[in-house]
Design an enzyme around this catalytic site. Sequence first.
Site, PDB file in Angstrom:
ATOM      1  CE  LYS A   1       3.582   2.334  10.977  1.00 62.35           C
ATOM      2  NZ  LYS A   1       5.007   2.151  10.689  1.00 62.35           N
TER       3      LYS A   1
ATOM      4  CD  GLU B   1      -4.231   4.281  11.885  1.00 61.15           C
ATOM      5  OE1 GLU B   1      -3.884   3.670  10.862  1.00 61.15           O
ATOM      6  OE2 GLU B   1      -3.732   4.079  13.012  1.00 61.15           O
TER       7      GLU B   1
ATOM      8  CG  HIS C   1       2.957   5.727  20.635  1.00 62.41           C
ATOM      9  ND1 HIS C   1       1.609   5.512  20.794  1.00 62.41           N
ATOM     10  CD2 HIS C   1       3.124   7.079  20.613  1.00 62.41           C
ATOM     11  CE1 HIS C   1       0.986   6.670  20.853  1.00 62.41           C
ATOM     12  NE2 HIS C   1       1.876   7.629  20.753  1.00 62.41           N
TER      13      HIS C   1
ATOM     14  CD  GLU D   1       3.218  -4.521  15.624  1.00 64.55           C
ATOM     15  OE1 GLU D   1       2.720  -3.493  16.129  1.00 64.55           O
ATOM     16  OE2 GLU D   1       4.396  -4.876  15.820  1.00 64.55           O
TER      17      GLU D   1
ATOM     18  CD  GLU E   1       3.543  -0.765  12.911  1.00 67.08           C
ATOM     19  OE1 GLU E   1       3.621   0.331  12.335  1.00 67.08           O
ATOM     20  OE2 GLU E   1       4.192  -1.042  13.927  1.00 67.08           O
TER      21      GLU E   1
ATOM     22  CG  ASN F   1       6.640  -4.184  12.902  1.00 70.06           C
ATOM     23  OD1 ASN F   1       7.165  -3.139  12.524  1.00 70.06           O
ATOM     24  ND2 ASN F   1       5.760  -4.224  13.883  1.00 70.06           N
TER      25      ASN F   1
ATOM     26  NE  ARG G   1      11.231  -4.031  12.426  1.00 67.51           N
ATOM     27  CZ  ARG G   1      10.700  -3.969  13.630  1.00 67.51           C
ATOM     28  NH1 ARG G   1      10.911  -4.968  14.469  1.00 67.51           N
ATOM     29  NH2 ARG G   1       9.961  -2.955  14.020  1.00 67.51           N
TER      30      ARG G   1
END
Length: 540
Positions: free
Chosen positions: A112, A184, A219, A259, A271, A273, A275
């Site tokens: 990340k 963050e 989350h 995202e 982030e 992803n 996949r």
Amino acid sequence: MSAARKLLVANRGEIAVRVFSTCRRLGIGTVAAVGPGDEGAFHARVADTRVAVTSYLDAAALVDAARSAGAELVHPGYGFLAESAEFAEAVLAAGLTWIGPPPDALRRGGDKLEAKRIAEAAGVPTLPTGEPDELGFPLLVKAAAGGGGRGMRVVERQEDLDRAIETASREAEAAFGDGTVFCERYLAEPRHVEVQVLGDRHGTVVALGERDCSVQRRHQKVVEESPAPGLETSVRERLAGHAVALATELGYESAGTAEFLVNGDDMFFLELNARIQVEHPVTEVVTDLDLVELQLRVADGERLTGLEPRTNGHAFEARLYAEDPRTFLPQPGRITRLSLPETVRVDRGVSEGDEVGARYDPLIAKLISHGRDREEALDRLASALEETVVEGVTSNLPFLRWLVGHPAFRRGELSTAFLARYPPLSRAPRPARRGWSGGWRLNLPPAPLLPPLEVEESARSGGPTGAADGRVTAPMPGTVIDVRVTEGERVASHQPLLVLEAMKMEQVVTAPYEAGVRSVDVGVGDQVSSGAVLITLEAT
């Protein structure tokens, strides 16, 4: 694509079944990797060939399984090793075809912190990271290699920081083999909007529209929709542009998801992803594309030039889990009756009579509805949920029915704090009368924002974990990883007693009231079932 090939899915459950469905349509043979406890699992039953593996996390065993079954292609699904550069390298080194991004893109995009640096280089806005005293509170502790809500903790106060870092790091190490965490800036009520991207090895990257995934528990997403409601056209275009710029900078291939957190007109990269996502079906039904087929074509070297996706109508996806509808804790058991609707698309990973174990994710099925507009798609999802029957295990079906019927959800008032503002299964607020604002006409204060939903609330309220006879019981099956009290100690109400771990997520069990510790009935490393006595208290 050659029709004589075989493909192994290095995963289980509904994503394996989903990939098999495309392979079957394309004439590609299917091979199921079967881990411990999954010998009779649904994905193993529907595959052409089954191969036992010692673990879904054992890259060498999965490569050996593919070779022994004669599979030329390996699809990682999502989770487990889907974003492992080392696994991708092992597949390629064995002379097999990897259905996913190249190892370098996985390595750079999967970290990340590195992904944020790449985003900044591509001109994509990101949330500030740094030292806690620079960021201020509240802040978010995040796992650098994390995903799916694992290794994430919201910290409201300085005194809670060390414990949050320790817990998030331990959870990340268990889930991803990397305990690195960072801090963050935390946004309290943004929207979570993601863009589906697809890249080929010739440098073309295409954005296939966005999805709103704001309603989450712990989350983790529970209901997703596409397109995201209420966004200005300029915001949609900027999101798509940022996603394409990021993927291009990364040299991305195959399906992936960028995202973002959206706060008004502001947006921040969250982030990548690398996949296929759990929620990919909503994009498929509004674009009429098969993302798995596109992954296969990209892996064969085909170009995406000329692919111009168009959005048709609106779609929702609801995730049906074997979990408590209020606390979202997993509830394993045998499904004695399962009736799923035929009026919407259903991607399932189990069937009637199957066991939902504590070892793996408790997802039963995904219900995906489509309509000409948001209202029609939501009505169809609501009807489909009413038709659904799950018996033998506790499921989140009541929660899903409550959510899709909630006035605020139907109005599209979405944010990641939705379940904090409207606790699961709570009574929907009455609509305000025209011209009235808050409670001022009755000399009442406005309704307060409820605190963040915590799964520990069942213990705090004297629920299933706090019996009147002093027995504190396990709210879910799991492993005891930390005991924080000793026999004879005095504890305060809400004080942490011990920590359970299940499916690589940690659950703190707290004292339901002020008391003395009569006995500690378990130790670190013990495997416990739901309802097992953990600690016995005495109110002296």
